[in-house]
Write an enzyme that holds these catalytic residues in place. Structure first.
Site, PDB file in Angstrom:
ATOM      1  N   CYS A 112     -72.749 -20.991-113.917  1.00 45.50           N
ATOM      2  CA  CYS A 112     -71.619 -21.804-113.459  1.00 45.50           C
ATOM      3  C   CYS A 112     -71.369 -23.029-114.324  1.00 45.50           C
ATOM      4  O   CYS A 112     -70.415 -23.769-114.075  1.00 45.50           O
ATOM      5  CB  CYS A 112     -71.847 -22.241-112.019  1.00 45.50           C
ATOM      6  SG  CYS A 112     -73.377 -23.181-111.763  1.00 45.50           S
ATOM      7  N   GLU A 151     -71.225 -15.785-106.077  1.00 44.94           N
ATOM      8  CA  GLU A 151     -70.943 -17.191-105.793  1.00 44.94           C
ATOM      9  C   GLU A 151     -70.782 -17.965-107.084  1.00 44.94           C
ATOM     10  O   GLU A 151     -71.374 -17.631-108.106  1.00 44.94           O
ATOM     11  CB  GLU A 151     -72.027 -17.803-104.906  1.00 44.94           C
ATOM     12  CG  GLU A 151     -73.416 -17.826-105.504  1.00 44.94           C
ATOM     13  CD  GLU A 151     -73.748 -19.147-106.206  1.00 44.94           C
ATOM     14  OE1 GLU A 151     -73.034 -20.138-105.997  1.00 44.94           O
ATOM     15  OE2 GLU A 151     -74.723 -19.146-106.978  1.00 44.94           O
ATOM     16  N   ARG A 200     -73.426 -28.893-100.767  1.00 45.07           N
ATOM     17  CA  ARG A 200     -73.337 -27.929-101.871  1.00 45.07           C
ATOM     18  C   ARG A 200     -72.121 -27.021-101.652  1.00 45.07           C
ATOM     19  O   ARG A 200     -72.154 -26.108-100.820  1.00 45.07           O
ATOM     20  CB  ARG A 200     -74.618 -27.105-101.950  1.00 45.07           C
ATOM     21  CG  ARG A 200     -74.694 -26.131-103.125  1.00 45.07           C
ATOM     22  CD  ARG A 200     -76.016 -25.373-103.086  1.00 45.07           C
ATOM     23  NE  ARG A 200     -76.163 -24.440-104.195  1.00 45.07           N
ATOM     24  CZ  ARG A 200     -76.672 -24.752-105.375  1.00 45.07           C
ATOM     25  NH1 ARG A 200     -77.088 -25.989-105.599  1.00 45.07           N
ATOM     26  NH2 ARG A 200     -76.784 -23.856-106.323  1.00 45.07           N
ATOM     27  N   ARG A 208     -69.587 -24.170-102.785  1.00 47.04           N
ATOM     28  CA  ARG A 208     -69.547 -22.990-103.640  1.00 47.04           C
ATOM     29  C   ARG A 208     -68.423 -22.048-103.187  1.00 47.04           C
ATOM     30  O   ARG A 208     -68.163 -21.905-101.990  1.00 47.04           O
ATOM     31  CB  ARG A 208     -70.875 -22.230-103.591  1.00 47.04           C
ATOM     32  CG  ARG A 208     -72.035 -22.955-104.260  1.00 47.04           C
ATOM     33  CD  ARG A 208     -71.851 -23.031-105.769  1.00 47.04           C
ATOM     34  NE  ARG A 208     -72.987 -23.615-106.456  1.00 47.04           N
ATOM     35  CZ  ARG A 208     -73.126 -24.913-106.707  1.00 47.04           C
ATOM     36  NH1 ARG A 208     -72.202 -25.777-106.279  1.00 47.04           N
ATOM     37  NH2 ARG A 208     -74.172 -25.367-107.370  1.00 47.04           N
TER      38      ARG A 208
END
Length: 211
Positions: free
Chosen positions: A77, A115, A159, A161
């Protein structure tokens, strides 16, 4: 009566965070792929019965991936990150998403889950994001993608995502992402809630990890 578990192939497995969730949900992780040698020992400790393929996904022939019911993974990512250069699909790490898709297209499991970071939704990445959605469609899957925050699901971390979930079109399954159940500030779990009980038994950081 022996209950057969659905089999999962995992890519960009890291230490096995996604794998652990699926294992706890009753799936069997039969194959994992992780190229970062710094993580291998941790993954093998967490999943001693899973075959860990240590090659780059770019070197894996699709025939070498065992038949499975689902494919999961978190493609790198950094190239999409809001904290980084945000080169997206123009960066070789962003293009690894397509290697993931290629395996999906050829293996045709019932479903997949992938993800990635919220930076993928930035305006500058809109064309690439739409391209990814179209490619999942070309692979034969009905895609649902939604930005979720782990803190809304009792995880002590803010977090965010994007969670991609797709079911094979011929299955006719309609999927909706779950709604969070700890959205209010007073419902949020803290790090103290999660690990304060191990404060006296935790191992010291290794090497330079404590700096």
């Amino acid at each position: 009566i022996k209950i057969m578990k659905l089999k999962i192939a995992s890519f960009f497995s890291g230490a096995g965070g996604l794998d652990l969730g699926f294992e706890k949900a009753g799936f069997e992780i039969v194959y994992a792929n992780e190229y970062d040698k710094a993580i291998w020992k941790t993954y093998e400790k967490n999943f001693p019965d899973t075959l860990l393929d240590k090659r780059s996904i770019t070197d894996i022939n699709v025939e070498e991936v065992p038949d499975c019911d689902g494919i999961i993974g978190g493609p790198p990512c950094q190239s999409w990150s809001e904290a980084g250069a945000m080169r997206g699909i123009d960066d070789h790490r962003g293009q690894l998403f397509f290697n993931f898709m290629d395996i999906l297209k050829h293996k045709q499991p019932y479903f997949f889950l992938a993800e990635n970071v919220s930076g993928m939704l930035a305006d500058r990445n809109s064309e690439a994001f739409q391209n990814i959605k179209h490619k999942f469609d070309d692979c034969g899957y009905i895609l649902k993608a939604k930005l979720l925050n782990a803190s809304d699901f009792e995880v002590p971390q803010d977090r965010k995502r994007i969670i991609f979930v797709g079911y094979r079109k011929d299955l006719g399954i309609e999927y909706d992402h779950p709604e969070g159940f700890t959205k209010l500030p007073e419902e949020k779990s803290t790090l103290r809630d999660a690990i304060f009980d191990i404060k006296d038994s935790a191992l010291a950081a290794v090497g330079k990890n404590d700096t």
